[in-house]
Enzyme design. Structure first.
Site, PDB file in Angstrom:
ATOM      1  N   ASP A  55      14.066  14.424  47.416  1.00 43.01           N
ATOM      2  CA  ASP A  55      12.646  14.451  47.777  1.00 43.01           C
ATOM      3  C   ASP A  55      11.972  15.286  46.702  1.00 43.01           C
ATOM      4  O   ASP A  55      12.281  16.479  46.546  1.00 43.01           O
ATOM      5  CB  ASP A  55      12.473  15.088  49.161  1.00 43.01           C
ATOM      6  CG  ASP A  55      11.017  15.149  49.609  1.00 43.01           C
ATOM      7  OD1 ASP A  55      10.121  15.193  48.743  1.00 43.01           O
ATOM      8  OD2 ASP A  55      10.779  15.168  50.826  1.00 43.01           O
ATOM      9  N   VAL A  56      11.065  14.689  45.973  1.00 41.88           N
ATOM     10  CA  VAL A  56      10.484  15.372  44.803  1.00 41.88           C
ATOM     11  C   VAL A  56       9.573  16.539  45.188  1.00 41.88           C
ATOM     12  O   VAL A  56       9.113  17.276  44.320  1.00 41.88           O
ATOM     13  CB  VAL A  56       9.741  14.388  43.866  1.00 41.88           C
ATOM     14  CG1 VAL A  56      10.657  13.260  43.429  1.00 41.88           C
ATOM     15  CG2 VAL A  56       8.471  13.856  44.504  1.00 41.88           C
ATOM     16  N   ASN A  78       9.338   7.989  38.966  1.00 42.22           N
ATOM     17  CA  ASN A  78       8.669   6.834  39.571  1.00 42.22           C
ATOM     18  C   ASN A  78       8.057   7.135  40.942  1.00 42.22           C
ATOM     19  O   ASN A  78       7.041   6.534  41.299  1.00 42.22           O
ATOM     20  CB  ASN A  78       9.685   5.687  39.699  1.00 42.22           C
ATOM     21  CG  ASN A  78       9.204   4.589  40.616  1.00 42.22           C
ATOM     22  OD1 ASN A  78       8.386   3.750  40.234  1.00 42.22           O
ATOM     23  ND2 ASN A  78       9.681   4.590  41.871  1.00 42.22           N
ATOM     24  N   TYR A 156      -5.530   9.837  44.096  1.00 42.01           N
ATOM     25  CA  TYR A 156      -4.462   9.130  43.379  1.00 42.01           C
ATOM     26  C   TYR A 156      -4.752   9.059  41.881  1.00 42.01           C
ATOM     27  O   TYR A 156      -3.912   9.407  41.048  1.00 42.01           O
ATOM     28  CB  TYR A 156      -4.321   7.718  43.956  1.00 42.01           C
ATOM     29  CG  TYR A 156      -3.306   6.857  43.252  1.00 42.01           C
ATOM     30  CD1 TYR A 156      -1.944   7.099  43.408  1.00 42.01           C
ATOM     31  CD2 TYR A 156      -3.698   5.790  42.436  1.00 42.01           C
ATOM     32  CE1 TYR A 156      -0.997   6.297  42.773  1.00 42.01           C
ATOM     33  CE2 TYR A 156      -2.763   4.990  41.798  1.00 42.01           C
ATOM     34  CZ  TYR A 156      -1.411   5.247  41.975  1.00 42.01           C
ATOM     35  OH  TYR A 156      -0.481   4.467  41.336  1.00 42.01           O
ATOM     36  N   THR A 189       3.748  -4.188  46.351  1.00 40.27           N
ATOM     37  CA  THR A 189       4.739  -3.270  46.931  1.00 40.27           C
ATOM     38  C   THR A 189       4.110  -2.658  48.184  1.00 40.27           C
ATOM     39  O   THR A 189       2.937  -2.888  48.479  1.00 40.27           O
ATOM     40  CB  THR A 189       5.087  -2.124  45.955  1.00 40.27           C
ATOM     41  OG1 THR A 189       3.916  -1.321  45.761  1.00 40.27           O
ATOM     42  CG2 THR A 189       5.587  -2.638  44.621  1.00 40.27           C
TER      43      THR A 189
HETATM   44  P1  NAP Z   1       6.437   1.983  46.894  1.00 40.23           P
HETATM   45  O1  NAP Z   1       7.099   0.674  47.097  1.00 40.23           O
HETATM   46  O2  NAP Z   1       5.635   2.586  47.993  1.00 40.23           O
HETATM   47  O3  NAP Z   1       7.556   3.016  46.383  1.00 40.23           O
HETATM   48  C1  NAP Z   1       7.264   4.365  46.242  1.00 40.23           C
HETATM   49  C2  NAP Z   1       8.570   5.108  46.170  1.00 40.23           C
HETATM   50  O4  NAP Z   1       8.296   6.509  46.011  1.00 40.23           O
HETATM   51  C3  NAP Z   1       9.393   4.970  47.466  1.00 40.23           C
HETATM   52  O5  NAP Z   1      10.750   4.900  47.150  1.00 40.23           O
HETATM   53  C4  NAP Z   1       9.078   6.272  48.182  1.00 40.23           C
HETATM   54  O6  NAP Z   1      10.072   6.686  49.094  1.00 40.23           O
HETATM   55  C5  NAP Z   1       9.044   7.192  46.975  1.00 40.23           C
HETATM   56  N1  NAP Z   1       8.491   8.496  47.309  1.00 40.23           N
HETATM   57  C6  NAP Z   1       7.270   8.818  47.787  1.00 40.23           C
HETATM   58  N2  NAP Z   1       7.190  10.141  48.001  1.00 40.23           N
HETATM   59  C7  NAP Z   1       8.389  10.668  47.639  1.00 40.23           C
HETATM   60  C8  NAP Z   1       8.938  11.957  47.627  1.00 40.23           C
HETATM   61  N3  NAP Z   1       8.238  13.032  48.046  1.00 40.23           N
HETATM   62  N4  NAP Z   1      10.196  12.133  47.171  1.00 40.23           N
HETATM   63  C9  NAP Z   1      10.923  11.082  46.740  1.00 40.23           C
HETATM   64  N5  NAP Z   1      10.487   9.821  46.769  1.00 40.23           N
HETATM   65  C10 NAP Z   1       9.219   9.619  47.211  1.00 40.23           C
HETATM   66  O7  NAP Z   1       5.410   1.919  45.666  1.00 40.23           O
HETATM   67  P2  NAP Z   1       5.537   1.340  44.173  1.00 40.23           P
HETATM   68  O8  NAP Z   1       4.357   0.463  43.988  1.00 40.23           O
HETATM   69  O9  NAP Z   1       6.891   0.812  43.878  1.00 40.23           O
HETATM   70  O10 NAP Z   1       5.246   2.679  43.349  1.00 40.23           O
HETATM   71  C11 NAP Z   1       6.143   3.194  42.376  1.00 40.23           C
HETATM   72  C12 NAP Z   1       5.315   3.937  41.338  1.00 40.23           C
HETATM   73  O11 NAP Z   1       4.462   2.999  40.664  1.00 40.23           O
HETATM   74  C13 NAP Z   1       4.380   5.004  41.928  1.00 40.23           C
HETATM   75  O12 NAP Z   1       4.397   6.153  41.109  1.00 40.23           O
HETATM   76  C14 NAP Z   1       3.028   4.336  41.886  1.00 40.23           C
HETATM   77  O13 NAP Z   1       1.965   5.270  41.815  1.00 40.23           O
HETATM   78  C15 NAP Z   1       3.155   3.523  40.616  1.00 40.23           C
HETATM   79  N6  NAP Z   1       2.210   2.407  40.522  1.00 40.23           N
HETATM   80  C16 NAP Z   1       2.305   1.345  41.335  1.00 40.23           C
HETATM   81  C17 NAP Z   1       1.395   0.283  41.195  1.00 40.23           C
HETATM   82  C18 NAP Z   1       1.444  -0.941  42.058  1.00 40.23           C
HETATM   83  O14 NAP Z   1       0.559  -1.807  41.908  1.00 40.23           O
HETATM   84  N7  NAP Z   1       2.414  -1.079  42.955  1.00 40.23           N
HETATM   85  C19 NAP Z   1       0.385   0.337  40.207  1.00 40.23           C
HETATM   86  C20 NAP Z   1       0.311   1.455  39.400  1.00 40.23           C
HETATM   87  C21 NAP Z   1       1.232   2.471  39.552  1.00 40.23           C
HETATM   88  P3  NAP Z   1       9.961   6.345  50.691  1.00 40.23           P
HETATM   89  O15 NAP Z   1      10.449   4.937  50.863  1.00 40.23           O
HETATM   90  O16 NAP Z   1      10.865   7.366  51.308  1.00 40.23           O
HETATM   91  O17 NAP Z   1       8.518   6.520  51.072  1.00 40.23           O
END
Ligand code: NAP
Length: 233
Positions: A55-56, A78, A156, A189
């Protein structure tokens, strides 16, 4: 080198899971970071990775995780959250603190804890998963390409802008490292479940892996889109 190791935070699902899967395919031993041990174990087994409970936002947990990793070639920061689309005026300060706790302080805490392991790598690489919505140049474009425009998702977007600043500062001060930020593009996602549409997260993951595999003459301190093109700060 065929004994390369990588850590992807938040790799139990979403873009992080795809990054971990692609790094396994590249021959890496991959630590699948997950704050939930059960979800993480399942996710790691699916792709042939190794669960690392992380957990970060938990300093003790980060220290325990770092103690389990001797050498690290690639760190992908990530894990991230995006709680609301509120403008600055409507943002709840506690929500903003939580967002920075994960997206900014969490990255610094994890990066610093794993620096000793990264320094044991001959070619250390750090990829910070940022967002194109953090680009101040794009945000101030009169025809904004990015939803939510008009000052939305303030917590964000400002957290990812801070992450971009840290990317530059780490790059300037970590000799021999490549430290870059990735704009994954809008992806379908759980994080974007409220968005009307989103592309394939695997495509964004390939962009992260490209930055993880940069050669020694590759860029550092940059901000790149998933397709490798530079994103304006
Ligand atoms: P996601 O499916 O919601 O995945 C987010 C991941 O981060 C999950 O594994 C979540 O774990 C984990 N997480 C959250 N808080 C945490 C913590 N305190 N410690 C450890 N793990 C934690 O979202 P995603 O879209 O794949 O996002 C991944 C990255 O891409 C993020 O940094 C996001 O800001 C970035 N991003 C995404 C998009 C997009 O369009 N999807 C666009 C730009 C940037 P849990 O399952 O336990 O919650």
């Amino acid at each position: 080198m065929n004994d390369r190791t990588a850590l992807v935070t938040g790799a139990n699902k979403g873009i992080g899971h795809h990054i971990a899967r692609l790094l396994v395919a590249e021959g890496f031993t991959v630590h699948v970071g997950s704050r939930d041990p059960q979800l993480g174990k399942k996710a790691a087994e699916e792709i042939g990775g190794h669960l690392l409970v992380l957990d970060v936002t938990d300093p003790d947990g980060i220290a325990r995780a770092a103690a389990q990793v001797d050498r690290l070639d690639v760190l992908v920061n990530n894990a991230g959250i995006a709680p609301s689309l509120a403008t600055p005026a409507d943002t709840d300060l506690d929500e903003m603190r939580r967002t920075f706790e994960t997206n900014v302080f969490g990255v610094v805490a994890v990066t610093n804890a794993f620096l000793p392991a990264l320094r044991r790598s001959p070619h250390p690489r750090i990829v910070n998963v940022s967002s194109g919505t953090a680009s101040l140049t794009w945000s101030t474009n009169p025809n904004p390409q990015f939803a939510p425009g008009n000052g939305g998702a303030a917590a964000y977007r400002s957290s990812k802008a801070a992450l971009n600043a840290l990317t530059v500062l780490y790059a300037q001060t970590l000799d021999g490292f490549k430290v870059n930020a990735l704009a994954p593009g809008l992806r379908a996602t759980d994080l974007t479940a409220r968005a009307a549409a989103g592309g394939d997260p695997a495509e964004a993951a390939a962009g992260a892996v490209h930055l993880a595999l940069l050669p020694d003459d590759g860029p550092t301190g940059g901000f790149f889109s998933w397709d490798g093109t530079a994103v304006p700060w």
